[in-house]
Scaffold this motif. Structure first.
Motif, PDB file in Angstrom:
ATOM      1  N   GLN A 181      67.374-104.719  10.102  1.00  0.00           N
ATOM      2  CA  GLN A 181      67.889-103.824   9.592  1.00  0.00           C
ATOM      3  C   GLN A 181      66.711-103.329   8.455  1.00  0.00           C
ATOM      4  OE1 GLN A 181      70.817-102.264   9.911  1.00  0.00           O
ATOM      5  NE2 GLN A 181      71.843-103.614  10.972  1.00  0.00           N
ATOM      6  N   VAL A 182      66.291-102.222   8.955  1.00  0.00           N
ATOM      7  CA  VAL A 182      65.003-101.562   8.166  1.00  0.00           C
ATOM      8  C   VAL A 182      65.645-100.319   7.161  1.00  0.00           C
ATOM      9  CG1 VAL A 182      62.865-100.165   8.426  1.00  0.00           C
ATOM     10  CG2 VAL A 182      63.639-101.929   9.904  1.00  0.00           C
ATOM     11  N   PRO A 183      65.249-100.650   5.740  1.00  0.00           N
ATOM     12  CA  PRO A 183      65.559 -99.707   4.881  1.00  0.00           C
ATOM     13  C   PRO A 183      64.774 -98.301   5.202  1.00  0.00           C
ATOM     14  CG  PRO A 183      64.755-101.782   3.637  1.00  0.00           C
ATOM     15  CD  PRO A 183      64.500-101.750   5.212  1.00  0.00           C
ATOM     16  N   THR A 184      65.651 -97.458   5.179  1.00  0.00           N
ATOM     17  CA  THR A 184      65.080 -95.917   5.539  1.00  0.00           C
ATOM     18  C   THR A 184      63.939 -95.717   4.636  1.00  0.00           C
ATOM     19  OG1 THR A 184      66.897 -95.007   4.029  1.00  0.00           O
ATOM     20  CG2 THR A 184      67.275 -95.211   6.371  1.00  0.00           C
ATOM     21  N   THR A 224      61.402 -99.441  17.340  1.00  0.00           N
ATOM     22  CA  THR A 224      62.067 -98.298  17.967  1.00  0.00           C
ATOM     23  C   THR A 224      63.585 -98.481  17.861  1.00  0.00           C
ATOM     24  OG1 THR A 224      62.733 -97.702  20.266  1.00  0.00           O
ATOM     25  CG2 THR A 224      62.175 -99.994  20.108  1.00  0.00           C
ATOM     26  N   SER A 225      64.249 -97.402  18.074  1.00  0.00           N
ATOM     27  CA  SER A 225      65.798 -97.495  17.804  1.00  0.00           C
ATOM     28  C   SER A 225      66.530 -97.843  19.166  1.00  0.00           C
ATOM     29  CB  SER A 225      66.272 -95.986  17.363  1.00  0.00           C
ATOM     30  OG  SER A 225      65.826 -94.973  18.276  1.00  0.00           O
ATOM     31  N   LEU A 273      68.224 -98.688   8.915  1.00  0.00           N
ATOM     32  CA  LEU A 273      68.395 -98.294  10.280  1.00  0.00           C
ATOM     33  C   LEU A 273      68.244 -99.465  11.220  1.00  0.00           C
ATOM     34  CD1 LEU A 273      65.915 -95.362  10.514  1.00  0.00           C
ATOM     35  CD2 LEU A 273      68.235 -95.165  10.453  1.00  0.00           C
ATOM     36  N   LYS A 274      69.047 -99.618  12.156  1.00  0.00           N
ATOM     37  CA  LYS A 274      68.730-101.027  12.819  1.00  0.00           C
ATOM     38  C   LYS A 274      67.804-100.772  14.205  1.00  0.00           C
ATOM     39  CE  LYS A 274      72.367-103.145  14.599  1.00  0.00           C
ATOM     40  NZ  LYS A 274      73.565-103.698  15.483  1.00  0.00           N
ATOM     41  N   VAL A 308      56.973 -98.528  10.337  1.00  0.00           N
ATOM     42  CA  VAL A 308      57.834 -99.067   9.324  1.00  0.00           C
ATOM     43  C   VAL A 308      56.661 -99.651   8.464  1.00  0.00           C
ATOM     44  CG1 VAL A 308      59.339-100.697   8.599  1.00  0.00           C
ATOM     45  CG2 VAL A 308      59.882 -99.211  10.569  1.00  0.00           C
ATOM     46  N   ILE A 309      56.763 -99.584   7.284  1.00  0.00           N
ATOM     47  CA  ILE A 309      56.102-100.384   6.225  1.00  0.00           C
ATOM     48  C   ILE A 309      56.512-101.570   6.056  1.00  0.00           C
ATOM     49  CG2 ILE A 309      55.426-100.577   3.674  1.00  0.00           C
ATOM     50  CD1 ILE A 309      55.731 -97.424   3.677  1.00  0.00           C
TER      51      ILE A 309
END
Length: 285
Positions: A248-251, A231-232, A197-198, A273-274
């Protein structure tokens, strides 16, 4: 030619690893902290699972599989949590008379999430960061102050808040385990094979995160706190700082997000997010 060779050389160099003082040697996850907290994991993520949780609650997920509507699944999850952890039957869960005891046993997963949204440096934030430490082996870097000095006041306050907040609660860590597992289930159903996810994060100072390496074109490799709000919505991130951090965060590293459960968070686009090592782009507003 010189610039091209420099860029090529930088590309070939291995990325900096997760610093030893940012990780624990053991955790309760299917991957060690040194791997799940690495830049390689950000680029090539896999599913993260807390040991035994999906199998232990297999009946819940079989029920969810048959439900097509997200809101219906969310309500079933809430009902399951209420019954499984006796959230509305506190005496059966071990409540004894006394206001202090009632306050502890009332510390449930919803209260933790809402407390984080209100103040991530508060008591609930300390509890959640301590939970991340035990489950994923990633040490907190900041909580109402830097935590790099184990003898410092900020570190002792953090340990005290987190430990006292977890003591004598109604299986609070187990509630958080299941919340994360349900979040991962929903993200898989929603995004399928999409692994990233961006997301954006507003910051006021460049030194809010530890920079591991500066890269060309405004990219930086940074060490994030073990739990962070993103935030998205980029415009929403503008409200929280003079600089915008984009990642770019891993889901598989999303702990929870506001749309997961009705009314769970105030912000419409918040993702928690971790952390670990991330390559990010930092730009000014």
């Amino acid at each position: 030619m010189d610039n091209n060779r420099q860029i090529e050389q930088e590309t070939r160099q291995p990325p900096p690893s997760l610093p030893p003082n940012a990780q624990l040697p053991i955790n309760r996850c299917n991957l060690p902290a040194v791997i799940l907290g690495s830049l390689t994991f950000q680029e090539h993520p896999v599913a993260l699972e807390i040991d035994g949780i999906r199998d232990f609650h297999a009946g819940l997920f079989r029920t969810l599989d048959a439900m097509e509507q997200r809101d219906e699944r969310a309500q079933r999850f809430i009902d399951y949590m209420t019954v499984r952890f006796l959230l509305e039957e506190l005496e059966e869960a071990g409540l004894t008379p006394g206001r202090k005891r009632k306050s502890r046993i009332n510390a449930n997963y919803l209260r933790m999430v809402r407390g984080w949204s209100f103040d991530s440096d508060g008591r609930e934030g300390a509890i959640l960061k301590r939970w991340v430490e035990s489950r994923f082996g990633l040490l907190a870097r900041h909580h109402a102050g830097p935590l790099l000095d184990p003898s410092g006041d900020a570190y002792h306050r953090y340990i005290s808040e987190g430990t006292r907040g977890l003591y004598a609660t109604n299986a609070l860590e187990a509630q958080l385990d299941l919340l994360f597992t349900y979040c991962q289930y929903e993200l898989t159903r929603e995004h399928g094979e999409n692994t990233h996810l961006k997301l954006y994060r507003g910051i006021n100072r460049m030194d809010e995160h530890e920079i591991l390496e500066t890269r060309p074109c405004g990219r930086n490799r940074v060490l994030l706190n073990n739990l962070n709000s993103f935030t998205s919505n980029r415009e929403r991130a503008d409200e929280f700082g003079d600089y915008i951090l984009m990642a770019q965060v891993p889901t598989s590293k999303v702990f929870f997000y506001n749309k997961l459960l009705p009314g769970m968070l105030k912000g419409e686009d918040e993702y928690v997010v971790i952390g670990g090592a991330y390559e990010v782009c930092i730009s000014s507003i």
